[in-house]
Design a protein around this motif. Sequence first.
Motif, PDB file in Angstrom:
ATOM      1  N   SER A 251       0.840  -1.204   0.000  1.00  0.00           N
ATOM      2  CA  SER A 251       0.000   0.000   0.000  1.00  0.00           C
ATOM      3  C   SER A 251       0.873   1.252   0.000  1.00  0.00           C
ATOM      4  O   SER A 251       2.065   1.191   0.293  1.00  0.00           O
ATOM      5  CB  SER A 251      -0.927  -0.004   1.212  1.00  0.00           C
ATOM      6  OG  SER A 251      -0.184   0.225   2.382  1.00  0.00           O
ATOM      7  N   GLU A 275      -8.404  -0.989  -2.464  1.00  0.00           N
ATOM      8  CA  GLU A 275      -7.756  -0.994  -3.769  1.00  0.00           C
ATOM      9  C   GLU A 275      -8.681  -0.260  -4.737  1.00  0.00           C
ATOM     10  O   GLU A 275      -9.859  -0.596  -4.854  1.00  0.00           O
ATOM     11  CB  GLU A 275      -7.532  -2.438  -4.241  1.00  0.00           C
ATOM     12  CG  GLU A 275      -6.814  -2.510  -5.574  1.00  0.00           C
ATOM     13  CD  GLU A 275      -6.483  -3.954  -5.997  1.00  0.00           C
ATOM     14  OE1 GLU A 275      -5.777  -4.110  -6.996  1.00  0.00           O
ATOM     15  OE2 GLU A 275      -6.939  -4.910  -5.321  1.00  0.00           O
ATOM     16  N   ILE A 281      -3.393   1.387  -3.854  1.00  0.00           N
ATOM     17  CA  ILE A 281      -3.950   0.797  -2.634  1.00  0.00           C
ATOM     18  C   ILE A 281      -3.561   1.679  -1.443  1.00  0.00           C
ATOM     19  O   ILE A 281      -2.398   2.075  -1.307  1.00  0.00           O
ATOM     20  CB  ILE A 281      -3.402  -0.628  -2.393  1.00  0.00           C
ATOM     21  CG1 ILE A 281      -3.740  -1.553  -3.573  1.00  0.00           C
ATOM     22  CG2 ILE A 281      -3.971  -1.213  -1.095  1.00  0.00           C
ATOM     23  CD1 ILE A 281      -3.240  -2.974  -3.421  1.00  0.00           C
TER      24      ILE A 281
END
Length: 474
Positions: A251, A275, A281
């Motif tokens: 992420s 996402e 993300i």
Amino acid sequence: MAIHFPSEDILLVTASPIIKAVTNFKQISKILEEFDVEEQSSTMLENRFPNIKVIESGVKQLKSEEHCILTEDGNQHLYKKLCLCAGAKPKLICEGNPYVLGIRDTDSAQEFQKQLTKAKRIMIIGNGGIALELVYEIEGCEVIWAIKDKAIGNTFFDAGAAEFLTSKLIAEKPEAKITHKRTRYTTEGRKKETRTKAKADNVGSALGPDWHEGLNLKGTKEFSRKIHIETMCEVKNIYLQEEFRILKKKSLTFPRDHSKKSVTTDKEMWPVYVELTNEKIYGCDFIVSATGVTPNIEPFLHGNSFDLGEDGGLKVDDHMHTSLPDVYAAGDICTASWQPSPVWQQMRLWTQARQMGWYAAKCMAAASLGESIDMDFSFELFAHVTKFFNYKVVLLGKYNAQGLGSDHELMLRCTKGQEYIKVIMQNGRMMGAVLIGETDLEETFENLILNQMNLSSYGEDLLDPNIDIEDYFD
């Protein structure tokens, strides 16, 4: 209804212990109106009108052929005329996920405030009124805002107005908060057990226009605002922490600087990850789903063949009558299916809910007495006044050139940080306008749109700040 028929019994069936009342009503111009929405106990209504009885129960079934409704408390009620005003319910991006919150009613707004006090970062999905207000009001918490459009507030603004408002988002928010003298949202501690059940079914009534007043929307951090907007994207997947670890996904950290393209991986672990369809993300403490509403028609469909609109509402004619005899509908639950005025469109807003309810009562009264009634004047022109980012915002007519095709012109006047004025012209006539800030032009423009005067000869002078156009057209 109670005023029209003082000797008839009028039942208000509601699943919530409190009812919404319109207060501080101000008629700004012929059609524009401003008001607060206040929550009051149902006894206030019963005390004012002895012929009104409030039944606190959900509706189990409508038997339209027998003219009766069955309520969840096991009773049945017969009616001569019925108006369905069950509003709309939030479209949640995903049902049953503890980290996804919808904000719709009193209880969900308070739940949100509680969650926010522990949050370092949240994600907001959606681009309507609630998302806009949240993004502006939240302090001390990183906000990642995902919208499916190119610009913010797509329902209300074009890119120009969005740009004008975005600069206000980046600016530090001034401390001075005007206190509102109105009741805060409260369903108190009473009926805890019925409320948890009610909560599961999402039956609370919609929030008032200034619902965030009096809520302390502060996260854990000490800064005022930190917002990052991801445009042109939607949610692709939501992962819980465990799942995210197993899938070995990566992420992103909160983007600090817009110029630097280097993207760093987030080392921190978050309870939930989102996402987006643009492949990015982000982790966060929780997600706010503010992606609009769908008409709440479910409880009334079984055994009744209503005509439904494309947006899932109950179709009503120009007398707010549905396709079933003696059944009317008003507000978010209905779809206006008459031939509208060229400068009116339906939007699921408080102003229209109030106008439709008022007009539906008049139509039901006229039908009972066998009288005819003209369409109410408020449906001649779309007119809405609200506040975004502390600016007064007035929307008139086809304010985003809705349905006008390419055959129209725009005129703009903008003073950064002060006002934004946009006028939509077609064949020399004003068809719509957006006014942001204290422009004092709403009444003049409302009249110019309503009377469809040919303004070709004025050209650009119409918005010349040195010409007092308000005085000129008086």
